[in-house]
Design an enzyme around this catalytic site. Structure first.
Site, PDB file in Angstrom:
ATOM      1  N   HIS A 131       0.662  -1.212  -0.075  1.00 38.67           N
ATOM      2  CA  HIS A 131      -0.191   0.005   0.042  1.00 38.67           C
ATOM      3  C   HIS A 131       0.996   1.209  -0.073  1.00 38.67           C
ATOM      4  O   HIS A 131       2.014   1.209   0.172  1.00 38.67           O
ATOM      5  CB  HIS A 131      -0.922  -0.076   1.276  1.00 38.67           C
ATOM      6  CG  HIS A 131      -2.221  -0.913   1.023  1.00 38.67           C
ATOM      7  ND1 HIS A 131      -2.163  -2.068   1.393  1.00 38.67           N
ATOM      8  CD2 HIS A 131      -3.462  -0.478   0.671  1.00 38.67           C
ATOM      9  CE1 HIS A 131      -3.409  -2.569   1.201  1.00 38.67           C
ATOM     10  NE2 HIS A 131      -4.055  -1.617   0.598  1.00 38.67           N
ATOM     11  N   LYS A 135      -0.747   4.826   4.337  1.00 43.22           N
ATOM     12  CA  LYS A 135      -1.793   3.935   5.128  1.00 43.22           C
ATOM     13  C   LYS A 135      -1.075   3.752   6.605  1.00 43.22           C
ATOM     14  O   LYS A 135      -0.157   3.366   6.711  1.00 43.22           O
ATOM     15  CB  LYS A 135      -1.669   2.658   4.295  1.00 43.22           C
ATOM     16  CG  LYS A 135      -2.522   1.581   5.028  1.00 43.22           C
ATOM     17  CD  LYS A 135      -3.205   0.586   4.079  1.00 43.22           C
ATOM     18  CE  LYS A 135      -3.955  -0.403   4.493  1.00 43.22           C
ATOM     19  NZ  LYS A 135      -5.311   0.377   4.894  1.00 43.22           N
TER      20      LYS A 135
END
Length: 245
Positions: A131, A135
Site C-alpha cells: 500500500h 496508510k
C-alpha cells in the site's frame, strides 16, 4: 439519496465525485475541523476516516438513526461494541476492510481455494500486501480479511507479521500461522497476493487495484443498497455472493 461523508480525505473526495455522478446529494463533509451538523438529514453515511475517529463517527450515525457504511480499518477491537449499539438502535451497518467489487470477488476465490488446499499439507500459504506510505495500519484490513478467509477454511490458526518458520521451523503451532508481509511503497492503492508454495511448485492468486475508484464505487453501491434496511450486513449481502461458492 442524501449522503453524509465522514472523513474527507482522498477517498472521501473520490466518493463524493462518484456519488454525485450517480445522482446523489452530499449533505455533510465531516473532517476534524467541523461538527456532525447535517448528519440527521442524511439517508446514509459513508465513513472513510481514520481509526481514532471511526467509533465516534459510527456511533453518531446510530444515535441519529442513519445507516452507516464504514471502510475505515484499524479500529476493529471495538467492532463488537459498535455492532451491539447498532442492534440496540435498530440501525443499519456494513463494515468492510475493502468495498471494491473486485476484491470481494477475490475474497470468495480465496476462501474457495483455501478449502481445496486444506487437503494438501505440502503447501504453505503466505501473503503479501503493498500500500501507499500514508496508510496508517499494517497489515491492511484487506490482508487480515484474506487471512481470516483461509483460517476459517483450513487448519491455520492465526496470522503474523513475523515469519513463523524463520526461527522455529519445527514448531507445529508456529507453522499454523500465516505470514503476512506488509510493504508501504509510494502511492500504491493496494496489491494483495496469496501464495501456496511447495518444494515442487507454487499457486498464486493476486488482486491489484489501479486506483481508488473501485473502493469508492463499491462503498456507494453499498450505501445505495442499505437504505431502508435494518441490521448488520456484509458485502456478501450487497453482492449476493453468499451462496455462490
Amino acid at each position: 439519496m442524501k449522503i453524509a461523508l465522514l472523513g474527507y480525505g482522498k477517498m472521501g473526495q473520490v466518493i463524493e465525485r462518484i456519488a454525485t455522478e450517480r445522482g446523489h446529494e452530499i449533505v455533510l463533509k465531516k473532517d476534524e475541523f467541523n461538527t456532525y451538523e447535517g448528519l440527521s438529514d442524511a439517508d446514509v453515511a459513508i465513513d472513510f476516516s481514520v481509526p481514532s475517529a471511526a467509533v465516534d463517527n459510527i456511533s453518531s450515525c446510530f444515535h441519529a438513526n442513519v445507516p452507516v457504511i464504514s471502510g475505515t480499518t484499524g479500529w476493529l477491537d471495538r467492532y463488537d461494541e459498535m455492532a451491539a449499539l447498532c442492534t440496540a438502535k435498530n440501525g443499519g451497518f456494513i463494515s468492510s476492510s475493502n468495498f471494491s467489487l473486485g476484491v470481494n470477488i477475490f475474497f470468495e476465490l480465496n476462501e474457495y481455494l483455501a478449502k481445496i488446499m486444506a487437503q494438501f499439507d505440502s503447501y504453505k500459504v503466505t501473503m503479501e500486501e503493498i500500500h501507499h506510505t500514508q496508510k496508517l495500519d499494517a497489515p491492511s484490513g484487506t490482508a487480515i480479511s484474506l487471512a481470516k478467509g483461509v483460517i476459517e477454511n483450513s487448519n491455520y490458526t492465526n496470522w503474523t507479521l513475523e515469519n513463523p518458520d524463520s526461527n522455529h521451523p519445527s514448531d507445529s503451532e508456529l507453522a499454523k500461522q500465516i505470514h503476512i508481509e506488509a510493504k508501504r511503497i509510494g502511492d500504491v492503492p493496494g496489491t494483495h497476493t496469496v501464495t501456496y508454495e511447495s518444494v515442487v511448485d507454487a499457486i498464486e492468486i493476486k488482486h491489484t487495484a489501479h486506483n481508488r475508484e473501485g473502493f469508492a464505487l463499491g462503498a456507494v453501491i453499498a450505501a445505495e443498497w442499505i437504505v431502508g434496511k435494518h441490521g448488520i450486513f456484509t458485502m456478501k449481502d450487497v453482492l449476493n455472493l453468499e451462496h455462490k461458492k
